[in-house]
Design a protein around this motif. Structure first.
Motif, PDB file in Angstrom:
ATOM      1  N   GLY A  13       5.892  34.480 -16.475  1.00 28.06           N
ATOM      2  CA  GLY A  13       5.185  33.617 -15.537  1.00 28.06           C
ATOM      3  C   GLY A  13       5.488  34.003 -14.104  1.00 28.06           C
ATOM      4  N   ALA A  14       4.938  33.251 -13.189  1.00 25.31           N
ATOM      5  CA  ALA A  14       5.138  33.465 -11.755  1.00 25.31           C
ATOM      6  C   ALA A  14       5.093  32.109 -11.073  1.00 25.31           C
ATOM      7  N   ARG A  15       5.923  31.942 -10.081  1.00 29.06           N
ATOM      8  CA  ARG A  15       6.002  30.640  -9.409  1.00 29.06           C
ATOM      9  C   ARG A  15       5.816  30.816  -7.905  1.00 29.06           C
ATOM     10  N   PRO A  16       4.761  30.237  -7.360  1.00 27.42           N
ATOM     11  CA  PRO A  16       4.582  30.294  -5.908  1.00 27.42           C
ATOM     12  C   PRO A  16       5.537  29.322  -5.202  1.00 27.42           C
ATOM     13  N   CYS A  17       6.090  29.758  -4.125  1.00 25.99           N
ATOM     14  CA  CYS A  17       6.950  28.910  -3.292  1.00 25.99           C
ATOM     15  C   CYS A  17       6.249  28.745  -1.955  1.00 25.99           C
ATOM     16  N   GLU A  18       5.750  27.559  -1.723  1.00 23.18           N
ATOM     17  CA  GLU A  18       4.839  27.333  -0.616  1.00 23.18           C
ATOM     18  C   GLU A  18       5.361  26.352   0.433  1.00 23.18           C
ATOM     19  N   GLY A  19       6.659  26.397   0.690  1.00 22.35           N
ATOM     20  CA  GLY A  19       7.218  25.573   1.748  1.00 22.35           C
ATOM     21  C   GLY A  19       7.534  24.150   1.351  1.00 22.35           C
ATOM     22  N   LEU A  20       7.603  23.879   0.057  1.00 22.56           N
ATOM     23  CA  LEU A  20       7.945  22.529  -0.381  1.00 22.56           C
ATOM     24  C   LEU A  20       9.451  22.314  -0.462  1.00 22.56           C
ATOM     25  N   ASP A  27       9.376  30.044   3.786  1.00 30.17           N
ATOM     26  CA  ASP A  27       9.035  30.278   2.397  1.00 30.17           C
ATOM     27  C   ASP A  27       7.844  31.215   2.338  1.00 30.17           C
ATOM     28  N   GLY A  28       7.321  31.432   1.154  1.00 34.11           N
ATOM     29  CA  GLY A  28       6.144  32.257   1.036  1.00 34.11           C
ATOM     30  C   GLY A  28       6.229  33.330  -0.015  1.00 34.11           C
ATOM     31  N   GLU A  29       7.070  33.156  -1.001  1.00 31.47           N
ATOM     32  CA  GLU A  29       7.173  34.159  -2.060  1.00 31.47           C
ATOM     33  C   GLU A  29       6.501  33.649  -3.321  1.00 31.47           C
ATOM     34  N   VAL A  30       6.083  34.584  -4.149  1.00 37.47           N
ATOM     35  CA  VAL A  30       5.680  34.285  -5.510  1.00 37.47           C
ATOM     36  C   VAL A  30       6.693  35.027  -6.362  1.00 37.47           C
ATOM     37  N   PHE A  31       7.492  34.311  -7.125  1.00 39.10           N
ATOM     38  CA  PHE A  31       8.573  34.998  -7.823  1.00 39.10           C
ATOM     39  C   PHE A  31       8.440  34.936  -9.330  1.00 39.10           C
ATOM     40  N   SER A  32       9.100  35.875  -9.939  1.00 36.16           N
ATOM     41  CA  SER A  32       9.200  35.998 -11.382  1.00 36.16           C
ATOM     42  C   SER A  32      10.519  36.708 -11.641  1.00 36.16           C
ATOM     43  N   GLU A  49      -2.376  31.930  -4.488  1.00 38.57           N
ATOM     44  CA  GLU A  49      -2.857  31.749  -5.864  1.00 38.57           C
ATOM     45  C   GLU A  49      -3.366  33.031  -6.521  1.00 38.57           C
ATOM     46  N   PRO A  50      -4.141  33.889  -5.828  1.00 43.14           N
ATOM     47  CA  PRO A  50      -4.570  35.129  -6.502  1.00 43.14           C
ATOM     48  C   PRO A  50      -3.390  36.005  -6.941  1.00 43.14           C
ATOM     49  N   LEU A  51      -2.354  36.093  -6.122  1.00 39.24           N
ATOM     50  CA  LEU A  51      -1.184  36.876  -6.513  1.00 39.24           C
ATOM     51  C   LEU A  51      -0.480  36.231  -7.701  1.00 39.24           C
ATOM     52  N   ALA A  52      -0.302  34.920  -7.659  1.00 40.64           N
ATOM     53  CA  ALA A  52       0.349  34.222  -8.770  1.00 40.64           C
ATOM     54  C   ALA A  52      -0.455  34.423 -10.061  1.00 40.64           C
ATOM     55  N   LYS A  53      -1.774  34.332  -9.975  1.00 43.74           N
ATOM     56  CA  LYS A  53      -2.630  34.527 -11.148  1.00 43.74           C
ATOM     57  C   LYS A  53      -2.484  35.950 -11.678  1.00 43.74           C
ATOM     58  N   ARG A  54      -2.489  36.924 -10.779  1.00 42.71           N
ATOM     59  CA  ARG A  54      -2.338  38.322 -11.196  1.00 42.71           C
ATOM     60  C   ARG A  54      -0.977  38.550 -11.857  1.00 42.71           C
ATOM     61  N   MET A  55       0.072  37.978 -11.278  1.00 41.37           N
ATOM     62  CA  MET A  55       1.407  38.147 -11.853  1.00 41.37           C
ATOM     63  C   MET A  55       1.510  37.493 -13.220  1.00 41.37           C
ATOM     64  N   ARG A  56       0.909  36.327 -13.387  1.00 40.85           N
ATOM     65  CA  ARG A  56       0.961  35.643 -14.689  1.00 40.85           C
ATOM     66  C   ARG A  56       0.281  36.463 -15.779  1.00 40.85           C
ATOM     67  N   ALA A  57      -0.740  37.241 -15.408  1.00 42.39           N
ATOM     68  CA  ALA A  57      -1.469  38.065 -16.376  1.00 42.39           C
ATOM     69  C   ALA A  57      -0.845  39.448 -16.552  1.00 42.39           C
ATOM     70  N   ALA A  58       0.101  39.805 -15.698  1.00 41.89           N
ATOM     71  CA  ALA A  58       0.656  41.165 -15.698  1.00 41.89           C
ATOM     72  C   ALA A  58       1.641  41.386 -16.832  1.00 41.89           C
ATOM     73  N   ASP A  59       1.755  42.636 -17.201  1.00 38.90           N
ATOM     74  CA  ASP A  59       2.788  43.082 -18.120  1.00 38.90           C
ATOM     75  C   ASP A  59       3.783  43.928 -17.340  1.00 38.90           C
ATOM     76  N   GLN A  60       3.379  45.104 -16.915  1.00 41.05           N
ATOM     77  CA  GLN A  60       4.276  46.032 -16.233  1.00 41.05           C
ATOM     78  C   GLN A  60       4.182  45.906 -14.712  1.00 41.05           C
ATOM     79  N   VAL A  61       5.331  46.019 -14.065  1.00 37.93           N
ATOM     80  CA  VAL A  61       5.421  46.060 -12.606  1.00 37.93           C
ATOM     81  C   VAL A  61       6.108  47.371 -12.245  1.00 37.93           C
ATOM     82  N   ARG A  62       5.597  48.033 -11.220  1.00 35.76           N
ATOM     83  CA  ARG A  62       6.248  49.255 -10.745  1.00 35.76           C
ATOM     84  C   ARG A  62       6.427  49.141  -9.244  1.00 35.76           C
ATOM     85  N   LEU A  63       7.662  49.339  -8.789  1.00 34.29           N
ATOM     86  CA  LEU A  63       7.999  49.330  -7.367  1.00 34.29           C
ATOM     87  C   LEU A  63       8.334  50.755  -6.957  1.00 34.29           C
TER      88      LEU A  63
END
Length: 169
Positions: free
Chosen positions: A138-145, A150-155, A109-123
């Motif tokens: 937005g961002a969507r957590p994938c939690e094994g459902l 599983d285990g990614e938060v994607f956008s 959830e903290p990562l998903a929340k941070r991603m939802r609030a983010a503008d720029q991403v740098r890799l």
């Protein structure tokens, strides 16, 4: 594409969609002895198959209209791609498959929340320096459902916002 190929793809899609509509739930077990098995299929043919068969059956219908779970079975070729022995990769893989996904969901959830609030991403990594925006996506957590493991938060990037270079195998 030739008309015979188009007719074959349309027929395949109709048959697979009919079959998918008959199931109460879909469980997919996938694995390949050669992860590059389809590398010699021309891109236009792969695209035609994806657009005509995979998208309407798997993405549009299965994902949105059925209960489903997909598991990629660990294979020696996956171990090779991870630069691991087959046994070590299988142990790693099944440890991930049997983890506590409810606990993981809370930790994501903290990562998903941070991603939802983010503008720029740098890799940044060797041979990689890539920037893009995910603002408003937005961002969507994938939690094994659905998928196991599983285990990614994607956008995804905002269209036309990607700049830089990336290298991957």
């Amino acid at each position: 594409l030739r008309s015979a190929t188009k007719a074959f793809l349309d027929t395949t899609a109709a048959i697979e969609l009919f079959a998918m509509k008959q199931v109460q739930a879909y469980v997919g077990l996938r694995g390949s002895h050669n992860v590059s098995e389809l590398s010699d299929v021309p891109g236009d043919r792969m695209s035609a198959y994806q657009e005509t068969v995979v998208k309407p059956v798997s993405l549009d219908y299965r994902v949105n209209q059925t209960k489903w779970c997909v598991l990629r079975w660990p294979t020696p070729s996956m171990a090779q791609a991870a630069n691991m022995s087959t046994e070590a990769f299988e142990n790693f893989y099944f440890d991930v498959c049997t983890m506590d996904y409810r606990r993981m969901a809370k930790a994501m959830e903290p990562l998903a929340k941070r991603m939802r609030a983010a503008d720029q991403v740098r890799l940044v990594a060797p041979h990689t320096d890539l920037t893009f925006s995910i603002k408003g996506i937005g961002a969507r957590p994938c939690e094994g459902l659905r998928n196991i493991p599983d285990g990614e938060v994607f956008s995804c990037p905002v269209k036309d916002s990607v700049n830089g270079a990336i290298q991957f195998n």
